[in-house]
Design a protein around this motif. Structure first.
Motif, short mmCIF file in Angstrom:
data_model
loop_
_atom_site.label_atom_id
_atom_site.label_comp_id
_atom_site.label_asym_id
_atom_site.label_seq_id
_atom_site.Cartn_x
_atom_site.Cartn_y
_atom_site.Cartn_z
N GLU A 119 12.83 -8.16 -14.52
CA GLU A 119 12.59 -9.60 -14.47
C GLU A 119 11.19 -9.90 -13.96
OE1 GLU A 119 15.67 -12.02 -12.51
OE2 GLU A 119 16.73 -10.13 -12.22
N ALA A 120 10.66 -11.03 -14.40
CA ALA A 120 9.38 -11.50 -13.87
C ALA A 120 9.68 -12.22 -12.56
CB ALA A 120 8.70 -12.44 -14.86
N ARG A 121 9.39 -11.56 -11.46
CA ARG A 121 9.64 -12.10 -10.12
C ARG A 121 9.02 -11.17 -9.09
NH1 ARG A 121 13.80 -9.34 -7.33
NH2 ARG A 121 15.15 -8.07 -8.62
N ALA A 122 9.17 -11.53 -7.82
CA ALA A 122 8.72 -10.66 -6.73
C ALA A 122 9.82 -9.64 -6.44
CB ALA A 122 8.43 -11.48 -5.49
N TYR A 123 9.40 -8.40 -6.18
CA TYR A 123 10.31 -7.33 -5.79
C TYR A 123 9.85 -6.80 -4.44
CZ TYR A 123 12.23 -6.86 -10.54
OH TYR A 123 12.86 -7.06 -11.74
N TYR A 124 10.82 -6.42 -3.60
CA TYR A 124 10.53 -5.91 -2.26
C TYR A 124 11.29 -4.60 -2.05
CZ TYR A 124 9.21 -10.80 -1.71
OH TYR A 124 8.64 -12.03 -1.87
N PHE A 125 10.59 -3.60 -1.52
CA PHE A 125 11.19 -2.30 -1.25
C PHE A 125 10.77 -1.83 0.14
CE2 PHE A 125 10.31 -2.66 -5.76
CZ PHE A 125 11.52 -2.34 -6.33
N LEU A 126 11.64 -1.03 0.76
CA LEU A 126 11.28 -0.41 2.04
C LEU A 126 12.09 0.86 2.22
CD1 LEU A 126 13.78 -1.06 4.20
CD2 LEU A 126 12.66 -3.26 4.31
N SER A 127 11.65 1.66 3.18
CA SER A 127 12.39 2.86 3.56
C SER A 127 13.16 2.56 4.84
CB SER A 127 11.44 4.04 3.79
OG SER A 127 12.18 5.21 4.07
N SER A 128 14.37 3.07 4.92
CA SER A 128 15.18 2.85 6.12
C SER A 128 14.77 3.83 7.22
CB SER A 128 16.67 3.03 5.78
OG SER A 128 16.92 4.33 5.32
N GLY A 129 15.49 3.79 8.32
CA GLY A 129 15.26 4.73 9.41
C GLY A 129 14.01 4.45 10.22
N GLY A 130 13.52 3.21 10.19
CA GLY A 130 12.33 2.86 10.96
C GLY A 130 11.02 3.18 10.27
N TYR A 131 11.05 3.84 9.13
CA TYR A 131 9.81 4.21 8.44
C TYR A 131 9.07 2.98 7.88
CZ TYR A 131 11.35 8.98 8.96
OH TYR A 131 11.76 10.18 9.48
N CYS A 132 9.79 1.91 7.70
CA CYS A 132 9.15 0.67 7.27
C CYS A 132 8.04 0.27 8.24
CB CYS A 132 10.19 -0.45 7.15
SG CYS A 132 9.53 -2.06 6.71
N TYR A 133 8.27 0.49 9.52
CA TYR A 133 7.28 0.15 10.55
C TYR A 133 6.04 1.05 10.47
CZ TYR A 133 11.00 -2.67 12.56
OH TYR A 133 11.99 -3.60 12.75
#
Length: 169
Positions: free
Chosen positions: A94-108
């Motif tokens: 889809e044409a839209r914003a997508y958001y991804f992250l890694s769990s376990g605190g690695y996002c920080y």
């Protein structure tokens, strides 16, 4: 005549295959301390493209999340866990914003990605009455490059399937 179903399947495959395979993070892949904001800003993402996440599955994950979870590095209420084996793909449908992250605190530690996906706009026919800036925008290098990659992918996918049908192992 035994090859006819394979050729028809190949034709359907090449029409279904769309987009570009984009390795997230380039050579580094999905890892800590990478500036994914800067990486994504240098690229265009279109409907039909595939994100290719390469990472060490012992430590990292890839979760699709909403904007608030992305901003807060919150991994508990994800939309989809796309982690399978450390070489995972995600289709941008889809044409839209997508958001991804890694769990376990690695996002920080920077393991989060926000992209905006656009529709592919077919080049409009050249019309002398339009301004030159409008025509230039319709045929931007990014769109031309993306369409070229799409055509090449379709061509080689078709050749691959036909070669398997005609020359079985």
């Amino acid at each position: 005549m035994r090859w006819l179903p394979v050729v028809l399947a190949a034709a359907m495959l090449t029409s279904a295959v769309a987009g570009e395979l984009i390795k997230v993070g380039g050579r580094t892949g999905w890892a800590q301390n990478v500036n994914y904001t800067k990486w994504a800003a240098a690229r265009h993402f279109y409907v039909g493209d595939w994100l290719y996440f390469v990472f060490d599955k012992r430590y990292y994950t890839v979760l699709e999340v909403n904007r608030l979870s992305y901003e807060q590095c919150k991994d508990s209420e994800f939309i989809k866990n796309i982690s399978r084996g450390g070489r995972d793909v995600f289709n941008l449908t889809e044409a839209r914003a997508y958001y991804f992250l890694s769990s376990g605190g690695y996002c920080y530690h920077g393991m989060k990605l926000r992209i905006h996906v656009q529709e592919i706009v077919p080049p409009s026919p050249v019309n002398p009455s339009l301004s030159s800036t409008k025509n230039a925008a319709a045929t931007s290098p990014a769109k031309i490059n993306h369409n070229h990659h799409h055509q090449m992918l379709m061509f080689f996918s078709f050749l691959f399937v036909v070669s398997i049908a005609c020359f079985p192992l």
